[in-house]
Scaffold this motif. Structure first.
Motif, PDB file in Angstrom:
ATOM      1  N   PHE A 237       0.642  -1.262   0.110  1.00 35.35           N
ATOM      2  CA  PHE A 237       0.211   0.093   0.287  1.00 35.35           C
ATOM      3  C   PHE A 237       1.346   1.036   0.005  1.00 35.35           C
ATOM      4  CE2 PHE A 237      -3.376  -2.678   0.702  1.00 35.35           C
ATOM      5  CZ  PHE A 237      -4.756  -2.081   0.096  1.00 35.35           C
ATOM      6  N   PRO A 241      -0.974   3.152  -3.094  1.00 29.89           N
ATOM      7  CA  PRO A 241      -1.557   3.979  -2.244  1.00 29.89           C
ATOM      8  C   PRO A 241      -3.455   3.692  -2.937  1.00 29.89           C
ATOM      9  CG  PRO A 241       0.110   5.244  -2.687  1.00 29.89           C
ATOM     10  CD  PRO A 241      -0.231   4.298  -3.230  1.00 29.89           C
ATOM     11  N   ASP A 242      -3.171   4.164  -4.032  1.00 27.78           N
ATOM     12  CA  ASP A 242      -4.982   4.530  -5.012  1.00 27.78           C
ATOM     13  C   ASP A 242      -5.854   3.297  -4.792  1.00 27.78           C
ATOM     14  OD1 ASP A 242      -3.118   3.331  -6.352  1.00 27.78           O
ATOM     15  OD2 ASP A 242      -4.451   4.566  -8.577  1.00 27.78           O
ATOM     16  N   THR A 244      -8.226   0.171  -3.940  1.00 28.36           N
ATOM     17  CA  THR A 244      -9.241   0.815  -2.995  1.00 28.36           C
ATOM     18  C   THR A 244     -10.144  -1.105  -2.680  1.00 28.36           C
ATOM     19  OG1 THR A 244     -11.328   0.553  -4.655  1.00 28.36           O
ATOM     20  CG2 THR A 244     -10.234   2.573  -4.039  1.00 28.36           C
ATOM     21  N   LEU A 261      -4.235  -2.086   7.051  1.00 33.62           N
ATOM     22  CA  LEU A 261      -4.586  -0.591   6.335  1.00 33.62           C
ATOM     23  C   LEU A 261      -4.857   0.154   7.420  1.00 33.62           C
ATOM     24  CD1 LEU A 261      -6.736  -2.749   3.980  1.00 33.62           C
ATOM     25  CD2 LEU A 261      -5.299  -0.746   3.245  1.00 33.62           C
ATOM     26  N   GLN A 262      -5.404  -0.387   8.624  1.00 39.33           N
ATOM     27  CA  GLN A 262      -5.651   0.306   9.763  1.00 39.33           C
ATOM     28  C   GLN A 262      -4.880   1.247  10.427  1.00 39.33           C
ATOM     29  OE1 GLN A 262      -8.931  -0.088  10.505  1.00 39.33           O
ATOM     30  NE2 GLN A 262      -9.289   0.986  13.153  1.00 39.33           N
ATOM     31  N   LYS A 266      -6.206   4.043   7.049  1.00 38.23           N
ATOM     32  CA  LYS A 266      -7.114   3.278   6.590  1.00 38.23           C
ATOM     33  C   LYS A 266      -8.163   2.779   6.626  1.00 38.23           C
ATOM     34  CE  LYS A 266      -4.768   3.744   2.009  1.00 38.23           C
ATOM     35  NZ  LYS A 266      -4.772   3.856   1.030  1.00 38.23           N
ATOM     36  N   SER A 267      -9.450   2.981   6.713  1.00 37.31           N
ATOM     37  CA  SER A 267     -10.211   2.121   7.756  1.00 37.31           C
ATOM     38  C   SER A 267     -11.045   1.203   6.516  1.00 37.31           C
ATOM     39  CB  SER A 267     -11.799   2.587   8.499  1.00 37.31           C
ATOM     40  OG  SER A 267     -12.249   2.904   8.231  1.00 37.31           O
ATOM     41  N   ASP A 271     -12.179   3.145   3.662  1.00 31.19           N
ATOM     42  CA  ASP A 271     -11.272   3.217   2.486  1.00 31.19           C
ATOM     43  C   ASP A 271     -11.577   2.399   2.125  1.00 31.19           C
ATOM     44  OD1 ASP A 271     -11.484   5.791   3.474  1.00 31.19           O
ATOM     45  OD2 ASP A 271     -10.972   4.984   5.368  1.00 31.19           O
ATOM     46  N   VAL A 272     -10.903   1.265   2.289  1.00 28.95           N
ATOM     47  CA  VAL A 272     -10.711  -0.071   1.432  1.00 28.95           C
ATOM     48  C   VAL A 272     -11.495  -0.889   2.078  1.00 28.95           C
ATOM     49  CG1 VAL A 272      -8.985  -1.731   1.260  1.00 28.95           C
ATOM     50  CG2 VAL A 272      -8.283   0.238   1.509  1.00 28.95           C
TER      51      VAL A 272
END
Lengths: 334, 334
Positions: A237, A241-242, A244, A261-262, A266-267, A271-272
DNA sequence: CTGAAAGCGCTTACAG
DNA sequence: CTGAAAGCGCTTACAG
C-alpha cells in the motif's frame, strides 16, 4: 514401575496367555468366572498391553490416515476435526498425522503404509506434484481434499473440492459490484492449476467480464500468516495507495491486510474493502466481520470420508466431487 | 502393493537378515560394497520397515510424550510447537499426543507408558485432580506446564508456570488504574487452586488494595471459545449494562466479549475496556489490539524440556519453575 | 471353554 | 565383516 506383559497376567491369574489374550480381545468363548478373574488381575496391574506386539500380528482392520499439512492453519484444522466426527461408527480406525510446511506428505504416506499398514489416505491441504511419484506403486485408495486430483496420473485418487474458479469469480465480482476498479489480489502463486491459481483465474474472469483491466503489480504473493500478510500489505500500500479493494485468498491473509490498513490510517470497509476466503470461525468475530467465501467444512469432510470408504470397502471407482461453497456477505466490503 | 520385509530384502540382496538389519541401523561393521548393494535393493523396493517389529525389540531410546489437551487452543498449540523446537538435538525422541477436552490425559499417559514405553511426560494445559491417581505407581518423570504441581502428591512431577496470581493482580490493576470500578471477570471456575483460580485471587487482591468492592454477579464463568464468550457476554451485559471493564482469562474470551460489546453498540475501549490473557498472535492483529498478559511461550517450553531432561538423564530432583509473564499494554484499555 | 505352539518382522548377543 | 538363532509380546489356527 514394572510393566506387565500378558505372560505376567497369565501367571498371576493361573491361566494360559491364550486365555488372557481372549479376554483382552473380548472374545465370547471364555468362561465368565475365568474372564472376571483375568480382568481383576489386569486391573490390579494397570495392564494395558503392548501395541507393537499387537500390531505385529493383527491386521488392524482398515487403518486410515488423515495427513494434514500445516498445523497452524485454522481452516485445515477445522476440516480435520470435522473428518474425525464423520469417522464415528465406521468400520475402520483413523489416525491423524501432521506434517509441517517443509515436510513431504507423500513420504509420510509411504512410511505409514508400511509401518502401520495404513490402507487408505486422506490428504488435507496438500499439493500434487512430482513428489507424489513415490506413491506410484501404491494401490491404496486415497483422497485429496480441497484440491482436484482429476487431471493427475493417480488413477486411484479421488478428490473433494470446491469450485475455486467460480468462487474466485464471485469474490472478485462482489468487489466489482460495489464499484471498485483498483483491486489487489493477495494470495498464493498463480502458476499451476491448484486452487489458488484457479481462484486467480476466476477473479480475472470477473474483471474481464466487467472490462476492468488488471494492473499486474496488484497481484501480491504472500505467506499465509498474519505477520506475512501484514508486512506484505504495508509495503504494497506504500506503492499502490490508490487501491480500494483487496481479494485475499485466505481469511488469515485478510486479517493481516486489514490490520495493516488500519495502521496506515485507512479503515475497512470505509476506505478499502476486503474479501477473504475459507470462512474460519474468526471471520465471524473479527472487527469488521469478514465478507468471505465460506468453504463447506462439514460437506468436504463427510464426502471425503464417504468416498474413501466406498473405494476401500466396496471397491468403487474414485470420484471427483465438487461441493458448494458460499460467499458470506458481512461487513468488510462496501 | 507388496510390502517388503527385511527378509525379502535379504533374499534379493543375497545376504542375511542380520546384515540387512545392520545397514538399516547404519551400523559401521558392514562392508561398503555389501552396504551399497543392500541399500540399492531397499531403495528399489521402497522398503521402510515395520515400526511395530522394531519397537518390540528396541528400547527406543528415551521416548518423551508431550500430551496436549485442547486441539483448538491457539496458546497451547503455540506452546507445543515451541517445545518441539527445543527438542532438536536432544538425545531423546518426542511424540505429541492430542486429547480433547473430555478425554482423560492421565489414562493416555498410562497407555503411552506401556504401549510405547514412554519414559517421560510433559502435560500441556491439563488439570491435576483425582484422575491423576492412575499415575501413582508410575515413576517416570513428568512435568506440568502452565500449572503448578508443587502442592500435589506427585513427588516426581516438576512444573513450569507463571505467577498467575501476580498476573491476575496486574491485569486487574491496569483496569483500576484506568479509573474503572465496575469490572467483570470472565473465565474458568474460581474454586480449587489452578491457574484460573489464582488469576481470580490476584484480581481480588488488586480490588481489595484499591478498596473497590466486587459485585459477585460480575464473575462470569464461560467456555473458552469465541462463541461461548460471545453468548455469555451478551446476556451478561443485558443484566449488568453499567459494567465498564472486563478482565478476560484468555485472549479468545476477550475477542468474543469485544465482538459482543460491539454488537450491543458499545465500543472497546471507548465504552468498555478489556484485558486478555495469554498473548496469542491474534492479540497483536485484532482491532483493537488487545492489552493482555503475555505468557512467555518460549521460556515455558524451554524450561519444561530442560527440567524433564535433567530428571530423566541426570536423575535430578523435580523443580517448580516460575517464569516471568508480561503485561502487554496495547489498545483495548483506556 | 482352554492351552501348547507357531509365527508376525525385527534386533542382538554370540560364534565364526 | 557376516550369519544362525533366540527372543521381543502378542494373536491365532489347531487340538482337545
Amino acid at each position: 514401575m514394572k510393566i506387565y506383559t500378558i505372560k505376567d497376567i497369565a501367571r498371576k491369574a493361573g491361566v494360559s496367555v491364550t486365555t488372557v489374550s481372549r479376554v483382552l480381545n473380548k472374545r465370547p468363548d471364555v468362561n465368565q468366572a475365568t474372564r472376571e478373574k483375568v480382568e481383576r488381575v489386569m486391573a490390579e496391574c494397570h495392564f494395558v498391553g503392548n501395541a507393537n506386539a499387537r500390531g505385529l500380528k493383527q491386521p488392524d482392520g482398515d487403518l486410515i490416515a488423515i495427513i494434514l499439512r500445516g498445523r497452524d492453519n485454522p481452516f485445515l484444522n477445522a476440516l480435520a476435526e470435522a473428518m474425525l466426527q464423520h469417522t464415528q461408527g465406521l468400520d475402520a480406525s483413523f489416525l491423524m498425522e501432521f506434517v509441517d510446511e517443509q515436510a513431504d506428505e507423500f513420504q509420510t504416506a509411504l512410511r505409514l503404509s508400511h509401518e502401520k499398514r495404513v490402507k487408505g489416505f486422506i490428504f488435507v491441504g496438500g499439493r500434487i506434484d512430482e513428489r507424489a511419484k513415490v506413491l506410484d506403486g501404491m494401490d491404496s485408495p486415497m483422497v485429496f481434499t480441497t484440491i482436484s486430483a482429476e487431471n493427475t496420473s493417480f488413477s486411484h485418487a479421488a478428490s473433494v473440492f470446491i469450485d475455486d474458479r467460480a468462487m474466485g469469480y464471485q469474490a472478485m465480482k462482489t468487489l466489482i459490484d460495489a464499484g471498485h476498479t483498483r483491486i489487489a489480489i493477495f494470495g498464493g502463486i498463480r502458476q499451476g492449476d491448484d486452487g489458488f491459481a484457479k481462484r486467480y483465474t476466476g477473479a480475472m474472469d470477473a474483471l474481464a467480464e466487467a472490462c476492468i483491466p488488471f494492473d499486474d503489480e496488484r497481484f501480491v504473493q504472500t505467506r499465509f500468516s498474519l505477520r506475512g500478510a501484514y508486512d506484505t500489505a504495508r509495503s504494497f500500500f506504500e506503492s499502490k495507495p490508490d487501491t480500494t479493494a483487496v481479494f485475499a485468498m485466505s481469511d488469515t491473509i485478510a486479517f493481516g491486510v486489514i490490520r495493516a490498513l488500519q495502521d496506515m490510517g485507512k479503515s475497512v470497509p470505509a476506505d478499502v474493502s476486503v474479501v477473504g476466503f475459507d470462512g474460519i470461525e474468526m471471520s465471524k468475530f473479527f472487527i469488521p466481520r469478514l465478507t468471505t467465501v465460506e468453504q463447506p467444512v462439514d460437506d468436504i469432510a463427510r464426502e471425503s470420508v464417504q468416498v474413501l470408504m466406498d473405494m476401500l470397502e466396496r471397491g468403487e471407482e474414485p470420484r471427483h466431487i465438487i461441493v458448494d461453497a458460499k460467499l458470506q456477505i458481512r461487513e468488510s466490503v462496501q
